[in-house]
Motif scaffolding. Structure first.
Motif, short mmCIF file in Angstrom:
data_model
loop_
_atom_site.label_atom_id
_atom_site.label_comp_id
_atom_site.label_asym_id
_atom_site.label_seq_id
_atom_site.Cartn_x
_atom_site.Cartn_y
_atom_site.Cartn_z
N LYS A 1 39.30 33.16 39.96
CA LYS A 1 40.31 32.21 39.51
C LYS A 1 41.27 32.84 38.51
O LYS A 1 40.90 33.70 37.71
N THR A 2 42.52 32.36 38.57
CA THR A 2 43.54 32.70 37.58
C THR A 2 44.14 31.40 37.08
O THR A 2 43.75 30.30 37.51
N THR A 3 45.13 31.53 36.20
CA THR A 3 45.78 30.31 35.69
C THR A 3 46.52 29.56 36.80
O THR A 3 46.87 28.39 36.61
N ASP A 4 46.73 30.18 37.95
CA ASP A 4 47.31 29.46 39.09
C ASP A 4 46.37 28.37 39.59
O ASP A 4 46.80 27.43 40.28
N ASP A 5 45.06 28.50 39.23
CA ASP A 5 44.05 27.57 39.74
C ASP A 5 43.67 26.48 38.73
O ASP A 5 42.72 25.72 38.97
N ILE A 6 44.39 26.38 37.62
CA ILE A 6 44.08 25.37 36.61
C ILE A 6 44.17 23.98 37.24
O ILE A 6 45.16 23.63 37.88
N ASP A 7 43.09 23.18 37.06
CA ASP A 7 43.08 21.82 37.62
C ASP A 7 42.84 20.74 36.56
O ASP A 7 42.74 19.56 36.88
N GLY A 8 42.71 21.15 35.29
CA GLY A 8 42.56 20.17 34.22
C GLY A 8 41.13 19.78 33.93
O GLY A 8 40.88 18.96 33.04
N GLU A 9 40.16 20.33 34.65
CA GLU A 9 38.75 20.06 34.38
C GLU A 9 38.19 21.27 33.64
O GLU A 9 38.26 22.40 34.11
N VAL A 10 37.62 21.03 32.44
CA VAL A 10 37.31 22.14 31.54
C VAL A 10 36.29 23.12 32.10
O VAL A 10 36.37 24.33 31.85
N HIS A 11 35.32 22.65 32.88
CA HIS A 11 34.32 23.58 33.42
C HIS A 11 34.95 24.45 34.50
O HIS A 11 34.68 25.67 34.56
N ASP A 12 35.79 23.83 35.35
CA ASP A 12 36.48 24.62 36.37
C ASP A 12 37.39 25.65 35.73
O ASP A 12 37.36 26.83 36.09
N ASP A 13 38.20 25.21 34.79
CA ASP A 13 39.16 26.11 34.16
C ASP A 13 38.46 27.13 33.27
O ASP A 13 39.00 28.22 33.01
N GLY A 14 37.26 26.79 32.81
CA GLY A 14 36.50 27.74 32.01
C GLY A 14 36.13 29.00 32.76
O GLY A 14 35.91 30.06 32.15
N GLU A 15 36.07 28.90 34.10
CA GLU A 15 35.75 30.08 34.90
C GLU A 15 36.84 31.15 34.81
O GLU A 15 36.57 32.33 35.01
N ILE A 16 38.06 30.73 34.50
CA ILE A 16 39.15 31.70 34.30
C ILE A 16 38.87 32.52 33.04
O ILE A 16 38.97 33.75 33.04
N TRP A 17 38.51 31.83 31.98
CA TRP A 17 38.24 32.48 30.69
C TRP A 17 36.99 33.35 30.75
O TRP A 17 36.98 34.49 30.27
N SER A 18 35.92 32.83 31.35
CA SER A 18 34.66 33.58 31.38
C SER A 18 34.82 34.87 32.18
O SER A 18 34.20 35.89 31.85
N ARG A 19 35.63 34.86 33.23
CA ARG A 19 35.85 36.09 34.01
C ARG A 19 36.56 37.14 33.16
O ARG A 19 36.21 38.33 33.21
N ALA A 20 37.54 36.71 32.36
CA ALA A 20 38.23 37.67 31.49
C ALA A 20 37.25 38.29 30.49
O ALA A 20 37.24 39.51 30.28
N LEU A 21 36.40 37.44 29.90
CA LEU A 21 35.42 37.97 28.94
C LEU A 21 34.43 38.90 29.62
O LEU A 21 34.04 39.93 29.05
N TRP A 22 34.02 38.54 30.84
CA TRP A 22 33.06 39.40 31.55
C TRP A 22 33.67 40.76 31.87
O TRP A 22 33.01 41.79 31.78
N ASP A 23 34.95 40.76 32.23
CA ASP A 23 35.62 42.04 32.50
C ASP A 23 35.68 42.90 31.24
O ASP A 23 35.51 44.13 31.30
N ILE A 24 35.94 42.27 30.09
CA ILE A 24 35.94 43.00 28.82
C ILE A 24 34.55 43.60 28.57
O ILE A 24 34.40 44.76 28.17
N HIS A 25 33.53 42.79 28.83
CA HIS A 25 32.14 43.22 28.68
C HIS A 25 31.85 44.43 29.56
O HIS A 25 31.25 45.43 29.11
#
Length: 487
Positions: free
Chosen positions: A405-429
């Motif tokens: 997911k990217t910000t193109d997939d934002i749907d306004g549901e925090v758990h769904d949109d949280g997958e965008i953020w968690s992927r970025a953090l995982w890549d940093i990891h």
């Protein structure tokens, strides 16, 4: 071994003639025998070691103990003697009649201890927390403080969220002279899943079977040391407080908390162990003020298949629907992630994107804590064991932190949109390593606004990387957020 050795510069009438009774001025003094001698010394303990016998005395004045006043005589088997004199001078005319009553002194002491315990839970300016339970008293006894500020005091022992405290209350004025925690953290023993049976047994076929004991799940249990317990015989300690639980709070006077998973107390041990572990890890990164408190938990008290952190009460509630949520450490770590953010940034999550960051961070925190114990199995799946109750596909996952997911997939549901953020953090990891990634992510959190956006929080994270590790690390973090179209 260090010893405090104090000279008596102004002795009392009871101590003026040291040669009376037992003589402690020479190695040839009489062997200790009487419980109390004319010098105001009361034998309180005799211990035998490999090398000799050790006599410990409490200094007294007019029958009252002198706070921290001691005298020790170490007699070796060869006949030599070593003296450790820790007596304090007390004026002979010190009045030992109390004007303040014990009940009043106890109230003052408990108020001081309660106030200190509450102050210790405030992480920063503007932090609003539910007041902690008031301290309770075990005993109040008259005693004497020696030295240049000699006085009569009430020695009050209190219990609070800090453990056991000793407060000294002036018996003439009622003021609290001193107050400190005197209890020590202790280690206990427990049995847990680490992080959950699907991962530790590498078996996606396991099922809950309505919370029954099973041979496969028994094999998944791991005996562990429960560190930082407060010695109360409950699962309370420096970083965890099991405040309420279905079936009652686990208690054991020897701090042994070993249960099979069908016992509801098993989940209490899970919450204690895994939160203590993650706080010790946070400290190892250099942080001493990231939810550095005894976090309240309510275990198996919610019938639904859900767990949640309530910022209004600073309480984490673990549900028991499906797989009991606290049987999966990744659920515990996810909810604790919310408590971390609320502690560091009061009121965090006021915007939709901030809420999504919270959910993404919680998933990431669960996965990164699984890394040391998962042996690489099915990373970065989130909540493998809990998900067996509501998923049919294998591997069983509530979510993953390696989605597309990217910000193109934002749907306004925090758990769904949280997958965008968690992927970025995982890549940093993945690119910087676990230690660097978690250190810079936690540091960046301190600069988040309660209503932060993806872009603003990403910029804070890039800046933390730059300050901690330089331009190359900052570019790596930037690239991770660009891949998600956050920057």
């Amino acid at each position: 071994m260090s010893r405090r050795r104090k000279a008596l510069v102004a002795v009392t009438a009871g101590l003026a003639t040291v040669s009376l009774g037992l003589s402690f001025t020479s190695a040839a003094g009489a062997a200790p025998g009487a419980k109390t001698d004319p010098n105001g010394l009361k034998l309180v303990k005799t211990k035998t070691s490999l090398f000799g016998t050790h006599y410990w005395y409490q200094q007294t004045f007019k029958g009252l103990p002198v706070i921290d006043g001691y005298y020790a005589k170490h007699v070796t088997k060869s006949g030599t003697t070593e003296i450790a004199d820790g007596r304090d001078a007390v004026p002979a005319d010190l009045d030992v009649s109390a004007k303040v009553q014990a009940a009043s002194a106890t109230q003052s002491a408990n108020s001081a201890v309660t106030a200190r315990a509450n102050r210790a839970r405030i992480a920063g300016p503007g932090k609003s927390l539910t007041q902690q339970p008031a301290a309770t008293s075990g005993a109040a006894q008259l005693a004497v403080i020696g030295g240049p500020n000699a006085r009569l005091v009430w020695n009050v022992t209190s219990r609070s969220t800090e453990g056991v405290s000793r407060s000294l209350v002036d018996a003439k004025t009622g003021s609290v002279v001193a107050s400190k925690v005197i209890s020590d953290n202790v280690d206990g023993h427990g049995s847990v899943f680490d992080p959950n049976p699907v991962v530790s047994e590498q078996n996606e076929k396991l099922t809950d079977m309505n919370d029954k004991n099973q041979d496969a799940l028994f094999l998944a249990q791991k005996n562990v040391i429960l560190r930082n317990l407060d010695g109360s015989g409950k699962l309370n300690g420096s970083y965890v407080n099991i405040k309420e639980a279905k079936g009652g709070i686990a208690q054991n006077k020897n701090n042994n908390f070993i249960y099979q998973r069908a016992n509801d107390k098993f989940e209490q041990v899970m919450a204690y162990y895994h939160v203590n572990q993650t706080q010790e890890y946070i400290h190892s990164l250099g942080f001493t003020d990231v939810n550095n408190e005894s976090q309240d938990f309510s275990i198996d008290t919610f019938a639904g298949d859900n767990s949640f952190y309530d910022p209004s009460t600073d309480m984490i509630t673990m549900g028991e629907g499906g797989v009991d949520d606290a049987e999966d450490a990744e659920v515990i770590w996810h909810e604790y992630g919310h408590a971390i953010q609320d502690d560091v940034v009061p009121g965090f999550g006021e915007s939709e994107q901030a809420g999504a960051i919270g959910e993404g961070w919680g998933d990431y925190w669960a996965v990164t804590n699984s890394v040391p114990v998962s042996k690489g199995f099915n990373l970065p799946c989130v909540m493998d064991w809990d998900a067996t109750s509501y998923t049919t596909d294998e591997p069983h996952c509530l979510r993953r932190t390696d989605g597309t997911k990217t910000t193109d997939d934002i749907d306004g549901e925090v758990h769904d949109d949280g997958e965008i953020w968690s992927r970025a953090l995982w890549d940093i990891h993945q690119n910087l390593g676990r230690t660097k990634a978690n250190k810079l992510i936690l540091e960046a959190t301190f600069f988040y606004d309660p209503d932060t956006s993806f872009a603003a929080a990403a910029q804070d994270t890039v800046q933390a990387a730059r300050l901690l590790y330089g331009k190359a690390a900052a570019q790596t973090v930037t690239d991770a957020f660009k891949a998600r179209k956050i920057l």
